[in-house]
Write an enzyme that holds these catalytic residues in place. Structure first.
Site, mmCIF file in Angstrom:
data_model
loop_
_atom_site.group_PDB
_atom_site.id
_atom_site.type_symbol
_atom_site.label_atom_id
_atom_site.label_comp_id
_atom_site.label_asym_id
_atom_site.label_seq_id
_atom_site.Cartn_x
_atom_site.Cartn_y
_atom_site.Cartn_z
ATOM 1 N N TYR A 54 2.346 28.497 13.354
ATOM 2 C CA TYR A 54 3.324 29.347 14.022
ATOM 3 C C TYR A 54 3.402 30.742 13.495
ATOM 4 O O TYR A 54 4.389 31.326 13.413
ATOM 5 C CB TYR A 54 4.722 28.680 13.795
ATOM 6 C CG TYR A 54 5.230 27.191 14.411
ATOM 7 C CD1 TYR A 54 5.039 27.427 15.741
ATOM 8 C CD2 TYR A 54 5.483 26.298 13.890
ATOM 9 C CE1 TYR A 54 5.381 26.124 16.745
ATOM 10 C CE2 TYR A 54 5.958 25.084 14.563
ATOM 11 C CZ TYR A 54 5.995 24.934 16.087
ATOM 12 O OH TYR A 54 6.088 23.820 16.730
ATOM 13 N N PHE A 62 14.546 31.879 14.106
ATOM 14 C CA PHE A 62 14.706 30.500 14.178
ATOM 15 C C PHE A 62 13.772 30.097 13.164
ATOM 16 O O PHE A 62 13.593 28.765 13.074
ATOM 17 C CB PHE A 62 14.708 29.961 15.620
ATOM 18 C CG PHE A 62 13.309 30.423 16.227
ATOM 19 C CD1 PHE A 62 12.139 29.655 16.115
ATOM 20 C CD2 PHE A 62 13.279 31.220 17.362
ATOM 21 C CE1 PHE A 62 11.073 29.982 16.914
ATOM 22 C CE2 PHE A 62 12.019 31.771 17.893
ATOM 23 C CZ PHE A 62 10.944 30.934 17.640
ATOM 24 N N ARG A 90 0.957 20.875 29.054
ATOM 25 C CA ARG A 90 2.000 21.670 28.952
ATOM 26 C C ARG A 90 2.885 21.251 30.161
ATOM 27 O O ARG A 90 4.050 21.264 30.100
ATOM 28 C CB ARG A 90 1.784 23.246 29.231
ATOM 29 C CG ARG A 90 1.398 23.827 27.802
ATOM 30 C CD ARG A 90 2.030 23.725 26.576
ATOM 31 N NE ARG A 90 3.322 24.876 26.950
ATOM 32 C CZ ARG A 90 3.908 25.359 25.794
ATOM 33 N NH1 ARG A 90 3.740 25.203 24.691
ATOM 34 N NH2 ARG A 90 4.941 26.246 26.142
ATOM 35 N N THR A 96 10.291 24.521 26.770
ATOM 36 C CA THR A 96 10.661 24.500 25.652
ATOM 37 C C THR A 96 11.935 23.972 25.162
ATOM 38 O O THR A 96 12.245 23.045 24.287
ATOM 39 C CB THR A 96 10.404 25.823 24.779
ATOM 40 O OG1 THR A 96 8.939 26.192 25.043
ATOM 41 C CG2 THR A 96 10.754 25.737 23.438
ATOM 42 N N ARG A 107 9.803 16.541 27.645
ATOM 43 C CA ARG A 107 11.142 17.100 26.641
ATOM 44 C C ARG A 107 12.390 16.672 27.892
ATOM 45 O O ARG A 107 13.312 16.654 27.249
ATOM 46 C CB ARG A 107 11.045 18.379 26.457
ATOM 47 C CG ARG A 107 9.767 18.769 25.526
ATOM 48 C CD ARG A 107 9.245 20.239 25.139
ATOM 49 N NE ARG A 107 8.576 20.556 23.878
ATOM 50 C CZ ARG A 107 7.994 21.799 24.060
ATOM 51 N NH1 ARG A 107 7.875 22.489 24.918
ATOM 52 N NH2 ARG A 107 7.494 21.778 22.778
ATOM 53 N N ASN A 127 12.481 19.014 19.853
ATOM 54 C CA ASN A 127 12.013 18.821 21.137
ATOM 55 C C ASN A 127 10.610 17.820 21.329
ATOM 56 O O ASN A 127 9.697 18.013 22.215
ATOM 57 C CB ASN A 127 11.477 20.238 21.872
ATOM 58 C CG ASN A 127 10.797 21.106 21.045
ATOM 59 O OD1 ASN A 127 10.138 20.704 20.224
ATOM 60 N ND2 ASN A 127 10.651 22.398 21.760
ATOM 61 N N HIS A 130 4.812 19.231 20.140
ATOM 62 C CA HIS A 130 4.082 20.295 20.013
ATOM 63 C C HIS A 130 2.860 20.353 21.087
ATOM 64 O O HIS A 130 2.078 19.313 21.194
ATOM 65 C CB HIS A 130 3.669 20.961 19.049
ATOM 66 C CG HIS A 130 2.736 22.076 19.196
ATOM 67 N ND1 HIS A 130 3.482 23.568 19.153
ATOM 68 C CD2 HIS A 130 1.446 22.228 19.249
ATOM 69 C CE1 HIS A 130 2.460 24.340 19.402
ATOM 70 N NE2 HIS A 130 1.081 23.762 19.167
ATOM 71 N N GLU A 141 -5.393 26.249 17.113
ATOM 72 C CA GLU A 141 -4.617 25.303 16.490
ATOM 73 C C GLU A 141 -5.487 24.005 16.081
ATOM 74 O O GLU A 141 -5.480 23.339 15.192
ATOM 75 C CB GLU A 141 -3.364 24.819 17.388
ATOM 76 C CG GLU A 141 -2.564 25.894 17.350
ATOM 77 C CD GLU A 141 -1.366 25.741 18.604
ATOM 78 O OE1 GLU A 141 -0.515 26.687 18.448
ATOM 79 O OE2 GLU A 141 -1.432 24.762 19.349
HETATM 80 N N1 UDP Z 1 12.100 26.998 18.735
HETATM 81 C C1 UDP Z 1 13.509 26.938 18.386
HETATM 82 N N2 UDP Z 1 14.393 27.961 18.548
HETATM 83 C C2 UDP Z 1 14.217 28.855 19.395
HETATM 84 C C3 UDP Z 1 12.798 28.920 19.856
HETATM 85 C C4 UDP Z 1 12.035 28.009 19.465
HETATM 86 O O1 UDP Z 1 13.961 26.252 17.466
HETATM 87 O O2 UDP Z 1 14.835 29.767 19.897
HETATM 88 C C5 UDP Z 1 11.198 25.974 18.030
HETATM 89 C C6 UDP Z 1 11.099 24.727 19.136
HETATM 90 O O3 UDP Z 1 10.983 23.436 18.261
HETATM 91 C C7 UDP Z 1 9.845 25.130 19.648
HETATM 92 C C8 UDP Z 1 8.977 25.850 18.783
HETATM 93 O O4 UDP Z 1 9.974 26.524 18.014
HETATM 94 O O5 UDP Z 1 9.184 23.985 20.351
HETATM 95 C C9 UDP Z 1 7.899 26.977 18.821
HETATM 96 O O6 UDP Z 1 8.580 27.799 19.926
HETATM 97 P P1 UDP Z 1 7.631 28.287 21.221
HETATM 98 O O7 UDP Z 1 8.218 29.369 21.701
HETATM 99 O O8 UDP Z 1 6.169 28.508 20.821
HETATM 100 O O9 UDP Z 1 7.914 27.108 22.138
HETATM 101 P P2 UDP Z 1 6.674 25.759 22.637
HETATM 102 O O10 UDP Z 1 5.477 26.563 22.621
HETATM 103 O O11 UDP Z 1 6.579 24.848 21.434
HETATM 104 O O12 UDP Z 1 7.173 25.262 23.885
HETATM 105 MG MG MG Z 2 4.473 27.849 21.504
#
Ligand code: UDP
Ligand code: MG
Length: 163
Positions: A54, A62, A90, A96, A107, A127, A130, A141
């Site tokens: 990450y 967050f 995706r 997300t 999700r 959620n 990943h 990754e």
């Molecule tokens: N997340 C969170 N709060 C936020 C944004 C993201 O807890 O405001 C967490 C959530 O679990 C998310 C992960 O951080 O899946 C990674 O964020 P990203 O924006 O990369 O989303 P993703 O690629 O997982 O859809």
């Molecule tokens: Mg992401």
């Protein structure tokens, strides 16, 4: 179809999916779409690996909640292969934020939390899964979580029709 359209993508069943016992239901969706499971393993995430995985989020508000969520229990990391696998996975995973994720997506079907609720509680958005966001992220990754000899090559018997 060219070989360039065959991609690898990285997925991880987050600790909530493992603890809720819904990994099979989620994996079923990837398998029935014809995606090939090329690697799979259960691991306990560490701070170091999460900071790599990450890296784009480490400085965000967050992140602390996200890291502690991802360490709540083991995760199951995997590699899926298929035509435009990154985009297709995706699409199956959905938005997300669970609140915004459409019914029919993973999700959308298994979670409902909002950013607002998570922020108010000071916790991460749980959620369940990943999935890499784009091909560059996917390559990075896969390399973070897997050695090349942990990724397997075999033929699905139904590839003739669905891949
Ligand atoms: N997340 C969170 N709060 C936020 C944004 C993201 O807890 O405001 C967490 C959530 O679990 C998310 C992960 O951080 O899946 C990674 O964020 P990203 O924006 O990369 O989303 P993703 O690629 O997982 O859809
Ligand atoms: Mg992401």
């Amino acid at each position: 179809m060219t070989e360039d359209t065959i991609e690898r993508t990285f997925i991880a069943f987050k600790p909530d999916a493992v603890q809720r016992g819904i990994m099979g239901e989620i994996m079923h969706r990837f398998e029935r779409a014809g995606l090939r499971v090329a690697a799979l393993k259960m691991v306990q995430a560490t701070d170091n690996i999460l900071e790599e995985h990450y890296s784009e989020h480490v400085d965000k508000d967050f992140y602390e909640g996200l890291a502690s969520f991802m360490k709540e229990g083991p995760i199951v990391a995997g590699v899926l292969e298929g035509v435009n696998a990154v985009e297709n996975v995706r699409k199956l995973v959905g938005e997300t934020e669970p609140r915004s994720a459409m019914p029919g997506t993973i999700r959308g079907d298994f979670t409902h939390m909002s950013y607002e609720h998570a922020d108010e509680k000071g916790v991460a958005v749980k959620n369940v899964i990943h999935a890499s966001g784009n091909p560059e992220e996917a390559e990075e990754e896969v390399g973070i979580w897997f050695d090349e000899d942990e990724i397997h090559d075999y033929e699905r018997v139904d590839e003739y029709h669905i891949a």
